[in-house]
Design a protein around this motif. Structure first.
Motif, PDB file in Angstrom:
ATOM      1  N   ALA A 282      96.363  83.981  21.894  1.00  0.00           N
ATOM      2  CA  ALA A 282      96.815  82.919  20.992  1.00  0.00           C
ATOM      3  C   ALA A 282      98.045  82.212  21.552  1.00  0.00           C
ATOM      4  CB  ALA A 282      97.122  83.499  19.608  1.00  0.00           C
ATOM      5  N   GLN A 283      98.959  82.969  22.137  1.00  0.00           N
ATOM      6  CA  GLN A 283     100.163  82.373  22.719  1.00  0.00           C
ATOM      7  C   GLN A 283      99.820  81.532  23.949  1.00  0.00           C
ATOM      8  OE1 GLN A 283     102.308  86.066  23.264  1.00  0.00           O
ATOM      9  NE2 GLN A 283     103.657  85.652  21.509  1.00  0.00           N
ATOM     10  N   LEU A 284      98.857  82.011  24.751  1.00  0.00           N
ATOM     11  CA  LEU A 284      98.408  81.239  25.905  1.00  0.00           C
ATOM     12  C   LEU A 284      97.810  79.907  25.461  1.00  0.00           C
ATOM     13  CD1 LEU A 284      97.746  80.876  28.920  1.00  0.00           C
ATOM     14  CD2 LEU A 284      95.633  82.178  28.516  1.00  0.00           C
ATOM     15  N   HIS A 285      96.971  79.962  24.437  1.00  0.00           N
ATOM     16  CA  HIS A 285      96.347  78.740  23.923  1.00  0.00           C
ATOM     17  C   HIS A 285      97.412  77.776  23.399  1.00  0.00           C
ATOM     18  CE1 HIS A 285      93.310  76.185  22.125  1.00  0.00           C
ATOM     19  NE2 HIS A 285      93.936  76.274  20.955  1.00  0.00           N
ATOM     20  N   GLN A 286      98.411  78.294  22.704  1.00  0.00           N
ATOM     21  CA  GLN A 286      99.476  77.448  22.178  1.00  0.00           C
ATOM     22  C   GLN A 286     100.273  76.802  23.314  1.00  0.00           C
ATOM     23  OE1 GLN A 286     102.439  79.511  19.846  1.00  0.00           O
ATOM     24  NE2 GLN A 286     103.153  77.637  18.861  1.00  0.00           N
ATOM     25  N   PHE A 287     100.562  77.579  24.349  1.00  0.00           N
ATOM     26  CA  PHE A 287     101.291  77.037  25.500  1.00  0.00           C
ATOM     27  C   PHE A 287     100.509  75.908  26.161  1.00  0.00           C
ATOM     28  CE2 PHE A 287     102.021  76.898  30.063  1.00  0.00           C
ATOM     29  CZ  PHE A 287     103.403  76.719  30.129  1.00  0.00           C
ATOM     30  N   ILE A 288      99.207  76.119  26.341  1.00  0.00           N
ATOM     31  CA  ILE A 288      98.387  75.095  26.986  1.00  0.00           C
ATOM     32  C   ILE A 288      98.279  73.861  26.100  1.00  0.00           C
ATOM     33  CG2 ILE A 288      96.092  74.560  27.894  1.00  0.00           C
ATOM     34  CD1 ILE A 288      95.832  77.501  28.674  1.00  0.00           C
ATOM     35  N   ASP A 289      98.176  74.055  24.801  1.00  0.00           N
ATOM     36  CA  ASP A 289      98.163  72.913  23.881  1.00  0.00           C
ATOM     37  C   ASP A 289      99.419  72.064  24.058  1.00  0.00           C
ATOM     38  OD1 ASP A 289      95.715  73.240  22.729  1.00  0.00           O
ATOM     39  OD2 ASP A 289      96.437  74.131  20.865  1.00  0.00           O
ATOM     40  N   GLN A 290     100.573  72.717  24.144  1.00  0.00           N
ATOM     41  CA  GLN A 290     101.827  71.990  24.319  1.00  0.00           C
ATOM     42  C   GLN A 290     101.862  71.269  25.658  1.00  0.00           C
ATOM     43  OE1 GLN A 290     104.722  75.113  23.803  1.00  0.00           O
ATOM     44  NE2 GLN A 290     104.626  75.047  21.560  1.00  0.00           N
ATOM     45  N   LEU A 291     101.310  71.912  26.681  1.00  0.00           N
ATOM     46  CA  LEU A 291     101.274  71.292  28.007  1.00  0.00           C
ATOM     47  C   LEU A 291     100.366  70.070  28.010  1.00  0.00           C
ATOM     48  CD1 LEU A 291     102.454  71.653  30.811  1.00  0.00           C
ATOM     49  CD2 LEU A 291     100.527  73.147  31.373  1.00  0.00           C
ATOM     50  N   GLN A 292      99.223  70.171  27.333  1.00  0.00           N
ATOM     51  CA  GLN A 292      98.314  69.029  27.265  1.00  0.00           C
ATOM     52  C   GLN A 292      98.909  67.879  26.450  1.00  0.00           C
ATOM     53  OE1 GLN A 292      94.750  71.038  25.866  1.00  0.00           O
ATOM     54  NE2 GLN A 292      93.868  70.994  27.922  1.00  0.00           N
ATOM     55  N   ILE A 293      99.672  68.218  25.414  1.00  0.00           N
ATOM     56  CA  ILE A 293     100.388  67.180  24.666  1.00  0.00           C
ATOM     57  C   ILE A 293     101.380  66.460  25.586  1.00  0.00           C
ATOM     58  CG2 ILE A 293     102.113  66.795  22.852  1.00  0.00           C
ATOM     59  CD1 ILE A 293     100.689  69.026  21.247  1.00  0.00           C
ATOM     60  N   SER A 294     102.052  67.214  26.443  1.00  0.00           N
ATOM     61  CA  SER A 294     102.984  66.610  27.399  1.00  0.00           C
ATOM     62  C   SER A 294     102.264  65.676  28.366  1.00  0.00           C
ATOM     63  CB  SER A 294     103.718  67.705  28.182  1.00  0.00           C
ATOM     64  OG  SER A 294     104.533  68.479  27.336  1.00  0.00           O
TER      65      SER A 294
END
Length: 312
Positions: A282-294
């Motif tokens: 879940a934390q990995l998915h959240q990190f990638i979501d933030q990266l894709q938003i960037s």
């Protein structure tokens, strides 16, 4: 040196569409080989490819089931899918056609030949008989065009906006592959020591990173090592870190670059602190979501700074 904003925008999107066509071909090719190597009862289906490309809403409007034929038609030849290989090549060709005067003379010839080949063979390449040859041709022809541009293009704004497009599209695809691929593998009820290395290896192959991984990490394909490698390795052109540092380098000489540089530097800071060993799925998915938003914010910043018409 100055450049018209509409020319810069077309070069940027030409590069993105060429990279998108090549990456989709790479991903499809690697996944096709993987599916054929796995046991029939393995819980990995064709819908994973659609999820990686974030295309489920468009797909489900046209197809009822996620089977091999439907998914491959959607990715290779579907005229209603703006990101299909066929449409990506068409869009790249149109952007080359309208910027021929700032590109090497051979660029139009090679891209037009790629377009004609795609139009003639895409529909026939959905089935397994011709699929491999078609995907290999797409990859090699896109690489030929990119090689031509990188070795003959004058180092000015034309080259800069092409590189920005290539690197941003590549970073976006790498994050998508890790996000959905890791979720599909790690999110299963049971791990399989015989099958899981094949799945992680397929992810590396889709990014042409298997040889580099073995050279840097070793022969064992392990989940956390793969994720860290694709995100943080500084010397491999298909990692997220390499793409972001390349983008930062191309942004530096441009005027009005403050917002874009701030976004990239913030993303790089987050990457330096990233370690898959210390993260849940879940934390990995959240990190990638933030990266894709960037990455989306970076595209918006580039668009606002250099492509939108100036307001009087």
């Amino acid at each position: 040196m100055t450049m018209l904003s509409r020319v810069a925008e077309r070069l940027y999107w030409m590069a993105r569409y060429l990279e998108r066509a090549e990456n989709t071909a790479r991903l499809t090719n690697a996944y096709t080989h993987l599916i054929m190597d796995l046991p029939r009862d393995t819980q990995v289906g064709w819908e994973v490819l659609i999820q990686m490309l974030d295309a489920e809403p468009v797909y489900t409007k046209r197809y009822r089931v996620f089977n091999e034929q439907n998914v491959l038609r959607f990715l290779i030849a579907d005229q209603e899918n703006a990101s299909s290989i066929s449409n990506s090549v068409r869009a790249a060709r149109e952007n080359v056609r309208t910027t021929r005067d700032v590109l090497p003379e051979e660029t139009w010839e090679h891209v037009n030949e790629l377009f004609i080949y795609t139009q003639e063979t895409a529909e026939k390449s959905i089935g397994r008989r011709h699929r491999y040859e078609f995907l290999e041709q797409i990859i090699s022809r896109c690489q030929m065009v990119n090689g031509l541009l990188m070795t003959t293009l004058f180092r000015e704004h034309s080259h800069r906006f092409i590189k920005l497009g290539h690197l941003l599209e590549r970073a976006d695809m790498s994050t998508r592959i890790i996000d959905v691929g890791a979720g599909a593998i790690l999110g299963r009820a049971e791990t399989n020591q015989a099958i899981d290395p094949l799945l992680w290896g397929s992810m590396l192959k889709s990014l042409s990173a298997m040889s580099a991984y073995r050279h840097k990490i070793g022969p064992l394909v392990e989940p956390n090592a793969v994720v860290n490698f694709i995100f943080k390795e500084a010397r491999l052109p298909r990692t997220v870190y390499f793409c972001l540092t390349g983008i930062l380098e191309e942004l530096q000489p441009l005027s009005n670059n403050g917002d874009a540089i701030q976004i990239v530097e913030s993303a790089l800071q987050k990457l330096t602190r990233f370690d898959a060993e210390n993260m849940t799925l879940a934390q990995l998915h959240q990190f990638i979501d933030q990266l894709q938003i960037s990455l989306n914010q970076l595209d918006d910043a580039i668009n606002t700074a250099w492509f939108l018409p100036m307001q009087s």
